[in-house]
Write an enzyme that holds these catalytic residues in place. Structure first.
Site, PDB file in Angstrom:
ATOM      1  N   HIS A   7       0.824  -1.215   0.000  1.00  0.00           N
ATOM      2  CA  HIS A   7       0.000   0.000   0.000  1.00  0.00           C
ATOM      3  C   HIS A   7       0.857   1.263   0.000  1.00  0.00           C
ATOM      4  O   HIS A   7       0.414   2.315   0.445  1.00  0.00           O
ATOM      5  CB  HIS A   7      -0.979   0.006   1.182  1.00  0.00           C
ATOM      6  CG  HIS A   7      -1.989  -1.108   1.087  1.00  0.00           C
ATOM      7  ND1 HIS A   7      -3.035  -1.072   0.205  1.00  0.00           N
ATOM      8  CD2 HIS A   7      -2.078  -2.293   1.741  1.00  0.00           C
ATOM      9  CE1 HIS A   7      -3.744  -2.185   0.334  1.00  0.00           C
ATOM     10  NE2 HIS A   7      -3.177  -2.946   1.249  1.00  0.00           N
ATOM     11  N   ALA A  94      -4.886 -14.728  -9.215  1.00  0.00           N
ATOM     12  CA  ALA A  94      -4.387 -15.181  -7.910  1.00  0.00           C
ATOM     13  C   ALA A  94      -3.455 -14.143  -7.288  1.00  0.00           C
ATOM     14  O   ALA A  94      -2.729 -14.423  -6.360  1.00  0.00           O
ATOM     15  CB  ALA A  94      -3.668 -16.512  -8.052  1.00  0.00           C
ATOM     16  N   LEU A  96      -0.938 -12.841  -8.805  1.00  0.00           N
ATOM     17  CA  LEU A  96       0.420 -13.012  -9.327  1.00  0.00           C
ATOM     18  C   LEU A  96       0.571 -12.330 -10.685  1.00  0.00           C
ATOM     19  O   LEU A  96       1.541 -12.538 -11.392  1.00  0.00           O
ATOM     20  CB  LEU A  96       0.783 -14.495  -9.404  1.00  0.00           C
ATOM     21  CG  LEU A  96       0.913 -15.149  -8.015  1.00  0.00           C
ATOM     22  CD1 LEU A  96       1.071 -16.652  -8.130  1.00  0.00           C
ATOM     23  CD2 LEU A  96       2.080 -14.557  -7.234  1.00  0.00           C
ATOM     24  N   SER A  97      -0.418 -11.552 -11.046  1.00  0.00           N
ATOM     25  CA  SER A  97      -0.310 -10.645 -12.183  1.00  0.00           C
ATOM     26  C   SER A  97      -0.135 -11.323 -13.539  1.00  0.00           C
ATOM     27  O   SER A  97       0.775 -11.009 -14.301  1.00  0.00           O
ATOM     28  CB  SER A  97       0.839  -9.667 -11.949  1.00  0.00           C
ATOM     29  OG  SER A  97       0.424  -8.423 -12.382  1.00  0.00           O
ATOM     30  N   SER A  98      -1.030 -12.231 -13.835  1.00  0.00           N
ATOM     31  CA  SER A  98      -1.027 -12.831 -15.169  1.00  0.00           C
ATOM     32  C   SER A  98      -1.274 -11.762 -16.235  1.00  0.00           C
ATOM     33  O   SER A  98      -0.797 -11.878 -17.363  1.00  0.00           O
ATOM     34  CB  SER A  98      -2.108 -13.911 -15.264  1.00  0.00           C
ATOM     35  OG  SER A  98      -3.400 -13.345 -15.146  1.00  0.00           O
ATOM     36  N   GLU A 131      -2.963  -1.801 -20.076  1.00  0.00           N
ATOM     37  CA  GLU A 131      -3.891  -2.284 -19.045  1.00  0.00           C
ATOM     38  C   GLU A 131      -4.648  -1.135 -18.386  1.00  0.00           C
ATOM     39  O   GLU A 131      -5.860  -1.210 -18.184  1.00  0.00           O
ATOM     40  CB  GLU A 131      -3.114  -3.096 -17.991  1.00  0.00           C
ATOM     41  CG  GLU A 131      -4.003  -3.595 -16.848  1.00  0.00           C
ATOM     42  CD  GLU A 131      -3.435  -4.801 -16.116  1.00  0.00           C
ATOM     43  OE1 GLU A 131      -2.350  -5.280 -16.496  1.00  0.00           O
ATOM     44  OE2 GLU A 131      -4.100  -5.261 -15.169  1.00  0.00           O
ATOM     45  N   ASP A 143       3.698  -4.217 -11.315  1.00  0.00           N
ATOM     46  CA  ASP A 143       3.677  -5.548 -11.938  1.00  0.00           C
ATOM     47  C   ASP A 143       4.345  -5.560 -13.307  1.00  0.00           C
ATOM     48  O   ASP A 143       5.129  -6.440 -13.638  1.00  0.00           O
ATOM     49  CB  ASP A 143       2.230  -6.047 -12.072  1.00  0.00           C
ATOM     50  CG  ASP A 143       1.552  -6.187 -10.729  1.00  0.00           C
ATOM     51  OD1 ASP A 143       2.257  -6.082  -9.707  1.00  0.00           O
ATOM     52  OD2 ASP A 143       0.325  -6.396 -10.708  1.00  0.00           O
TER      53      ASP A 143
HETATM   54  P1  ADP Z   1      -4.094 -11.184 -12.309  1.00  0.00           P
HETATM   55  O1  ADP Z   1      -3.982 -10.929 -10.843  1.00  0.00           O
HETATM   56  O2  ADP Z   1      -3.829 -12.612 -12.652  1.00  0.00           O
HETATM   57  O3  ADP Z   1      -3.306 -10.213 -13.123  1.00  0.00           O
HETATM   58  P2  ADP Z   1      -6.263  -9.831 -13.611  1.00  0.00           P
HETATM   59  O4  ADP Z   1      -7.724  -9.856 -13.397  1.00  0.00           O
HETATM   60  O5  ADP Z   1      -5.546  -8.540 -13.484  1.00  0.00           O
HETATM   61  O6  ADP Z   1      -5.644 -10.934 -12.648  1.00  0.00           O
HETATM   62  O7  ADP Z   1      -5.917 -10.360 -15.066  1.00  0.00           O
HETATM   63  C1  ADP Z   1      -6.468 -11.575 -15.529  1.00  0.00           C
HETATM   64  C2  ADP Z   1      -6.931 -11.404 -16.956  1.00  0.00           C
HETATM   65  O8  ADP Z   1      -5.798 -11.274 -17.823  1.00  0.00           O
HETATM   66  C3  ADP Z   1      -7.684 -12.608 -17.460  1.00  0.00           C
HETATM   67  O9  ADP Z   1      -9.057 -12.531 -17.139  1.00  0.00           O
HETATM   68  C4  ADP Z   1      -7.447 -12.508 -18.965  1.00  0.00           C
HETATM   69  O10 ADP Z   1      -8.309 -11.548 -19.530  1.00  0.00           O
HETATM   70  C5  ADP Z   1      -6.043 -11.948 -19.038  1.00  0.00           C
HETATM   71  N1  ADP Z   1      -5.031 -13.030 -19.171  1.00  0.00           N
HETATM   72  C6  ADP Z   1      -4.009 -13.265 -18.332  1.00  0.00           C
HETATM   73  N2  ADP Z   1      -3.237 -14.295 -18.788  1.00  0.00           N
HETATM   74  C7  ADP Z   1      -3.798 -14.713 -19.944  1.00  0.00           C
HETATM   75  C8  ADP Z   1      -3.484 -15.742 -20.896  1.00  0.00           C
HETATM   76  N3  ADP Z   1      -2.429 -16.544 -20.757  1.00  0.00           N
HETATM   77  N4  ADP Z   1      -4.290 -15.876 -21.972  1.00  0.00           N
HETATM   78  C9  ADP Z   1      -5.355 -15.069 -22.147  1.00  0.00           C
HETATM   79  N5  ADP Z   1      -5.694 -14.091 -21.276  1.00  0.00           N
HETATM   80  C10 ADP Z   1      -4.941 -13.895 -20.188  1.00  0.00           C
HETATM   81 MG    MG Z   2      -3.571  -8.093 -13.073  1.00  0.00          MG
END
Ligand code: ADP
Ligand code: MG
Length: 364
Positions: A7, A94, A96-98, A131, A143
């Site tokens: 934060h 989760a 972990l910033s996918s 984003e 991230d």
């Molecule tokens: P996180 O904490 O994992 O970043 P977010 O809600 O910020 O969670 O982002 C998740 C979103 O990013 C998913 O709903 C999808 O739209 C996109 N995303 C992430 N990784 C992938 C992937 N490998 N293929 C397609 N979409 C993805």
């Molecule tokens: Mg995210």
């Protein structure tokens, strides 16, 4: 994953993240004019996007956002078209910033396809704006920055107000303990904290008109800060100012190899998040207390709180014993097991050439 500095980002303070080993791979090739053709192992079916038009309401919006930001920078793809194939083992949603893994990987790959060499900081900026500005997520810069800049065996001290950064050696061993509690109420509480921090800043400006960020309040003036603010603003601000000092000091300790002393700061950080910022949960507190009893060097919640995961700093000798102890303590109270994974500071986005079956890969 953020080691310390919770934060502090939206208050103009420092963060100290590492990149985990999970990764997202983007393979790219030229595409039809003005068209983005994308496919991901996450949903399997291809999408065709006219990326200069309206943004789609699925994950393609992230990639279209990247295309638009690259275009703004003058990075031109042949015929403004591309095909992008994505595979990933980063867990989605989760903490972990996918999403940052996706935008940084596609930005790097598409820039390479265009023959442009963007600096890692430029990549992070493209990914962030994709984003934040295009998809419309109110995220910070941490991230994308760590995904673009990470070095194996290092954390990154990132000053969010200036984007100044420094790589800090980090060879510690970490456990990530997922409590399995998703941040259902978290979004509302998160927004409430950002409002409280803004309100605290407004009041402190009466004392110190040049104060631009809450985190910039001098750590030596805590008594004055406490006099100036009513609760709960006082507690929130004390957390932000002391966490800022802890994060910078923590980076200093790590740079000198003092992992034990760094661990004690993690416990202090958690205590501050629990008592002052009030963003912990009983599950997270249980994990941190169990880690302390089992002799971990340090532990705290990571990723904003209100659920999610705790990180635990361990010595390699005691890693398994500590994980077992936490697992048992958690199961005794909640009658289920937390997911525990080992984490190490890994590298950020990098180029990989597909050499084998190149023709098949480019037409697949
Ligand atoms: P996180 O904490 O994992 O970043 P977010 O809600 O910020 O969670 O982002 C998740 C979103 O990013 C998913 O709903 C999808 O739209 C996109 N995303 C992430 N990784 C992938 C992937 N490998 N293929 C397609 N979409 C993805
Ligand atoms: Mg995210």
């Amino acid at each position: 994953m953020n080691l310390i500095g919770e934060h502090t980002d939206y208050n103009g303070g420092p963060v100290l993240p590492i990149a985990i080993a999970a990764r997202t791979t983007a393979a790219v090739g030229p595409g039809a004019p003005e068209t983005l053709e994308i496919v991901s192992t996450r949903d399997g079916r291809p999408h065709h996007i006219q990326w200069k038009g309206d943004l789609p309401d699925h994950w393609g919006a992230y990639v279209a956002g990247v295309m638009r930001e690259l275009w703004t920078l003058g990075v031109r793809l042949p015929q403004d078209g591309a095909r992008v194939a994505v595979s990933s083992d980063v867990p989605v949603g989760a903490g972990l910033s996918s999403s940052a893994a996706l935008t940084v990987a596609t930005a790097r790959a598409l820039a390479l396809l265009a023959g442009a060499s963007l600096a890692p900081r430029q990549l992070a900026a493209v990914a962030y704006r994709a984003e934040h500005d295009h998809v419309g997520v109110k995220c910070g810069v941490m991230d994308q920055t760590i995904a673009a800049l990470a070095r194996p065996g290092h954390a990154l001290l990132l000053e969010c107000a200036t984007l100044a950064h420094r790589h800090i050696p980090f060879r510690g061993r970490l456990l990530l303990v997922d409590t399995g509690v998703r941040r259902a109420l978290g979004a509302g509480a998160y927004n409430e904290r950002t409002r409280e921090c803004r309100a605290a800043l407004e009041r402190l400006r009466v004392d110190l008109p040049e104060l631009i960020w809450l985190a910039a309040w001098p750590a030596g003036w805590l008594a004055r800060l406490k006099r100036a603010l009513p609760e709960p603003l006082r507690s929130r601000a004390v957390h932000v100012v002391s966490e800022t000092a802890r994060t910078r000091y923590g980076a200093h300790l790590l740079a000198r190899g003092r992992v034990g002393a760094f661990g004690r700061l993690l416990y202090e950080s958690h205590e501050s998040l629990r008592r002052l910022y009030e963003c912990s949960t009983p599950e997270l507190d249980l994990v941190v207390a169990a880690a302390r009893r089992a002799g971990a060097l340090g532990a705290r919640l990571t990723g904003a709180g209100w659920g999610g995961a705790a990180l635990v700093l361990v010595s390699s000798k005691r890693e398994r014993g500590i994980a077992e102890h936490i697992r048992r303590a958690f199961a005794r109270t909640y009658e289920r097991e937390p997911e525990i994974t080992t984490v190490r500071a890994s590298g950020g986005a990098r180029r990989e050439r597909i050499t084998a079956s190149r023709r098949r890969a480019s037409t697949a």
